[in-house]
Design an enzyme around this catalytic site. Structure first.
Site, PDB file in Angstrom:
ATOM      1  CG  ASP A   1      -1.603   1.266   1.499  1.00 36.51           C
ATOM      2  OD1 ASP A   1      -2.247   1.735   0.558  1.00 36.51           O
ATOM      3  OD2 ASP A   1      -1.528   1.794   2.626  1.00 36.51           O
TER       4      ASP A   1
ATOM      5  CG  ASP B   1      -1.668   7.625   0.159  1.00 34.44           C
ATOM      6  OD1 ASP B   1      -0.781   8.484   0.082  1.00 34.44           O
ATOM      7  OD2 ASP B   1      -2.410   7.323  -0.795  1.00 34.44           O
TER       8      ASP B   1
HETATM    9  C1  XBP Z   1      -5.187   6.275   0.413  1.00 30.62           C
HETATM   10  C2  XBP Z   1      -6.363   6.984  -0.068  1.00 30.62           C
HETATM   11  C3  XBP Z   1      -6.192   8.020  -1.071  1.00 30.62           C
HETATM   12  C4  XBP Z   1      -5.447   9.239  -0.598  1.00 30.62           C
HETATM   13  C5  XBP Z   1      -5.693  10.376  -1.536  1.00 30.62           C
HETATM   14  O1  XBP Z   1      -5.390   4.913   0.246  1.00 30.62           O
HETATM   15  O2  XBP Z   1      -7.470   6.721   0.336  1.00 30.62           O
HETATM   16  O3  XBP Z   1      -7.451   8.412  -1.499  1.00 30.62           O
HETATM   17  O4  XBP Z   1      -5.906   9.619   0.676  1.00 30.62           O
HETATM   18  O5  XBP Z   1      -5.304  10.065  -2.827  1.00 30.62           O
HETATM   19  P1  XBP Z   1      -4.148   3.855   0.217  1.00 30.62           P
HETATM   20  P2  XBP Z   1      -6.148  10.539  -4.097  1.00 30.62           P
HETATM   21  O6  XBP Z   1      -3.591   3.859   1.613  1.00 30.62           O
HETATM   22  O7  XBP Z   1      -4.819   2.571  -0.148  1.00 30.62           O
HETATM   23  O8  XBP Z   1      -3.156   4.303  -0.807  1.00 30.62           O
HETATM   24  O9  XBP Z   1      -6.647  11.905  -3.793  1.00 30.62           O
HETATM   25  O10 XBP Z   1      -5.166  10.497  -5.233  1.00 30.62           O
HETATM   26  O11 XBP Z   1      -7.274   9.539  -4.250  1.00 30.62           O
HETATM   27 MG    MG Z   2      -2.991   3.155   3.401  1.00 30.86          MG
END
Ligand code: XBP
Ligand code: MG
Length: 252
Positions: free
Chosen positions: A10, A12
């Site tokens: 993953d 973020d």
């Molecule tokens: C992270 C998310 C993303 C980011 C924002 O999910 O939910 O939406 O917060 O990115 P993960 P965008 O941990 O699965 O990566 O604005 O580009 O959607």
């Molecule tokens: Mg995440």
């Protein structure tokens, strides 16, 4: 021979702590630029994280926290425009070097590569954000360390749906038993476990109280030689940092 052939990360919250001081700040800049008086505080953003995907999060905010906002006729375009501006602000923050990788991430990526373990990414964030993070924290060529980058709208149903992990597994032609997922959140582990992947969790401030019942192990971070991880759930059996040996100990 070990059955672990690939690690699927993953982005973020897992590769880097991007949400509070990255995505959140970029959303607020995009709102201000568009003349909107919306301000997502650290606390409110924690609640908005219930929904993955930036465009989906904006809609969720309006549905639940700002229902009186008069939506323009071209609402889909309006949301897409705001989100595109947010991506620009976000990648600019990354290029300014504002957001480092979490402890142990670069170490583990390099070790896995040396040992011939394949790497991939499964995330709900926008592809440009992934390239920018890897480029500015590692190097221009680091994007190529990952055989598959499954990101954003490539699948219609974002996490907690398992679709993005299915997409990555299919592209790599691997079975879930041959891979390990790395996640930081409840929505993340719901997605990876639904795809039948063993999952190592590193929590962050927004996710420390999440339910990770099904994790192979839950840690505060991956650990460095001079900064061992703390085990929050599960048994590290004497290991102090997540390396390939520990991953094999956990999942075979
Ligand atoms: C992270 C998310 C993303 C980011 C924002 O999910 O939910 O939406 O917060 O990115 P993960 P965008 O941990 O699965 O990566 O604005 O580009 O959607
Ligand atoms: Mg995440």
């Amino acid at each position: 021979m070990s059955r672990v052939k690939a690690l699927i990360f993953d982005v973020d919250g897992t590769l880097a702590d991007t949400e509070r001081d990255g995505h959140r700040v970029a959303f607020n800049k995009a709102f201000a630029e568009a003349g909107l008086d919306w301000e997502w505080s650290v606390e409110l953003y924690g609640e908005l994280l219930a929904v993955t995907g930036g465009k989906e999060r904006i809609r969720f905010y309006l549905d639940k926290y700002n229902a009186e906002f008069q939506r323009p006729g071209n609402f889909d375009e309006f949301v897409a425009g705001l989100h595109a501006a947010k991506t620009t602000f976000y990648t600019r923050l990354l290029s300014d070097g504002e957001i480092p990788l979490r402890p142990g991430v670069e170490r583990l990526l390099r070790e896995a590569r040396e040992q011939g373990i394949r790497l991939a990414i499964a995330t709900t964030t926008t592809p440009e954000n992934v390239s920018a993070l890897l480029t500015y924290t590692l190097s221009e060529s680091a994007v190529d360390w990952f055989e598959v980058i499954g990101a954003g709208d490539v699948v219609p149903a974002k996490k907690p749906a398992p679709d993005i992990f299915h997409y990555v597994l299919e592209a790599m032609n691997l079975a879930p038993e041959e891979c390990v997922a790395f996640e930081d959140s409840r929505n993340g582990i719901l997605s990876s476990r639904e795809a039948r992947l063993a999952t190592i969790v590193t929590i962050n401030d927004y996710t420390r109280d999440d339910d990770f019942t099904d994790a192979a192990i839950v840690l505060d971070q991956l650990g460095e030689p001079d900064r061992p991880f703390k085990v929050l759930q599960g048994d590290a059996r004497g290991h102090h940092l997540v390396d390939v040996a520990m991953i094999r100990m956990l999942v075979g």
